[in-house]
Design a protein around this motif. Structure first.
Motif, PDB file in Angstrom:
ATOM      1  N   ASN A 130      25.169 -49.022 133.981  1.00  0.00           N
ATOM      2  CA  ASN A 130      26.384 -48.858 134.962  1.00  0.00           C
ATOM      3  C   ASN A 130      26.562 -48.832 134.942  1.00  0.00           C
ATOM      4  O   ASN A 130      27.862 -48.384 135.992  1.00  0.00           O
ATOM      5  CB  ASN A 130      25.591 -48.653 136.528  1.00  0.00           C
ATOM      6  N   ASN A 171      33.440 -49.042 138.559  1.00  0.00           N
ATOM      7  CA  ASN A 171      33.447 -47.471 138.966  1.00  0.00           C
ATOM      8  C   ASN A 171      33.194 -47.022 140.007  1.00  0.00           C
ATOM      9  O   ASN A 171      32.439 -45.948 140.057  1.00  0.00           O
ATOM     10  CB  ASN A 171      33.546 -46.074 137.620  1.00  0.00           C
ATOM     11  N   CYS A 220      27.324 -49.085 141.145  1.00  0.00           N
ATOM     12  CA  CYS A 220      28.134 -48.249 139.911  1.00  0.00           C
ATOM     13  C   CYS A 220      27.697 -46.680 139.560  1.00  0.00           C
ATOM     14  O   CYS A 220      26.643 -46.600 139.361  1.00  0.00           O
ATOM     15  CB  CYS A 220      28.575 -49.340 138.703  1.00  0.00           C
ATOM     16  N   THR A 221      29.028 -45.771 139.328  1.00  0.00           N
ATOM     17  CA  THR A 221      28.726 -44.826 138.579  1.00  0.00           C
ATOM     18  C   THR A 221      27.780 -43.956 137.383  1.00  0.00           C
ATOM     19  O   THR A 221      27.331 -43.496 137.022  1.00  0.00           O
ATOM     20  CB  THR A 221      29.148 -43.349 138.586  1.00  0.00           C
ATOM     21  N   LEU A 256      31.046 -46.330 143.885  1.00  0.00           N
ATOM     22  CA  LEU A 256      31.243 -45.182 144.590  1.00  0.00           C
ATOM     23  C   LEU A 256      32.540 -45.444 145.827  1.00  0.00           C
ATOM     24  O   LEU A 256      31.998 -46.715 146.320  1.00  0.00           O
ATOM     25  CB  LEU A 256      29.882 -44.652 144.835  1.00  0.00           C
TER      26      LEU A 256
END
Length: 255
Positions: free
Chosen positions: A78, A98, A106-107, A100
């Motif tokens: 992720n 990254n 994590c995205t 949210l």
């Protein structure tokens, strides 16, 4: 005395059997367990990979290199670890998650960027190496794999060409000049000017001018002006360098 002597060996044997049955080895660190950690890490990263590592652009201007792109990883990864190399030399690392908005989750995809100052004139190679990561809810971080996904590009730090000129007058009254060019891009074309011909002409890196004896006191004279510049492969013209000599007036051959 005999009963006490017999009990000690028996107690030691029984104690040793109990330790072996419980899986402990005398003298071992019970907190150190390399094999379970390796197995857990392997399971944690199973299937993790970098699915995208792209370059959106990279340039260098006035000594500052900057650029970026996008990344994405496959589940269970992720996040991503990025290493940056310029001209084959490591210049920095970072981890990107990254997350949210308002969370620590994590995205699994996002963007990356890199910058570096102090770039010299000319072409430079830039390489980005990426490995997938797993970051859990507690913030524990695991980097997966040893073979990175890579992208590379070449970047030009353009500088205007620079000309240099050196001229000396010898005992034979000949002015001898040598010149050079630096910075800029690609090959240089040398150009010479002298006040006797009155025009610029392409030439080599050396040039000479005859009949330039220093004038005697009260003797008519003229000034010989020598100028030099280069033009690089991008058709960019350098600065102009000059040299001046006072010559006794006389007849001059064609140049």
């Amino acid at each position: 005395m005999q009963r006490s002597t017999l009990r000690s060996p028996l107690y030691a044997v029984l104690s040793g059997m109990w330790l072996l049955a419980c899986g402990e080895v005398p003298g071992a660190d019970p907190l150190r367990s390399e094999e379970p950690l390796a197995t857990e890490t392997s399971a944690l990263c199973s299937g993790a990979s970098v699915s995208n590592l792209s370059l959106g652009g990279m340039s260098s201007y006035q000594g500052e290199l900057a650029g970026g792109g996008n990344w994405a990883v496959n589940y269970p990864a992720n996040a991503i670890r990025l290493d940056y190399y310029v001209n084959g030399v490591w210049r920095g690392s970072e981890e990107r998650c990254n997350a949210l908005g308002g969370t620590t989750s994590c995205t699994g995809s996002g963007s990356w960027s890199f910058s570096m100052s102090g770039m010299s004139c000319g072409w430079h190679s830039v390489e980005v190496r990426a490995l997938p990561m797993v970051i859990d809810s507690a913030g524990n971080r695991s980097t997966c794999g040893v073979t990175p996904t890579t992208i590379s590009t070449s970047v030009l730090e353009y500088c205007n060409p620079t000309a240099s000129l050196s001229c000396l007058r010898g005992y034979s009254s000949v002015v001898s000049c040598s010149a050079s060019g630096s910075n800029g891009t690609g090959d240089y074309t040398p150009y010479w000017f002298d006040s006797r011909s009155g025009s610029w002409n392409a030439g080599g890196w050396d040039s000479s001018y005859n009949q330039c004896a220093p004038p005697s006191y009260g003797q008519p004279s003229e000034w010989l002006t020598v100028a030099f510049k280069v033009v690089d492969s991008q058709a960019t013209e350098s600065n102009t360098q000059y040299a001046y000599f006072e010559c006794a007036l006389g007849n001059y051959p064609d140049f």
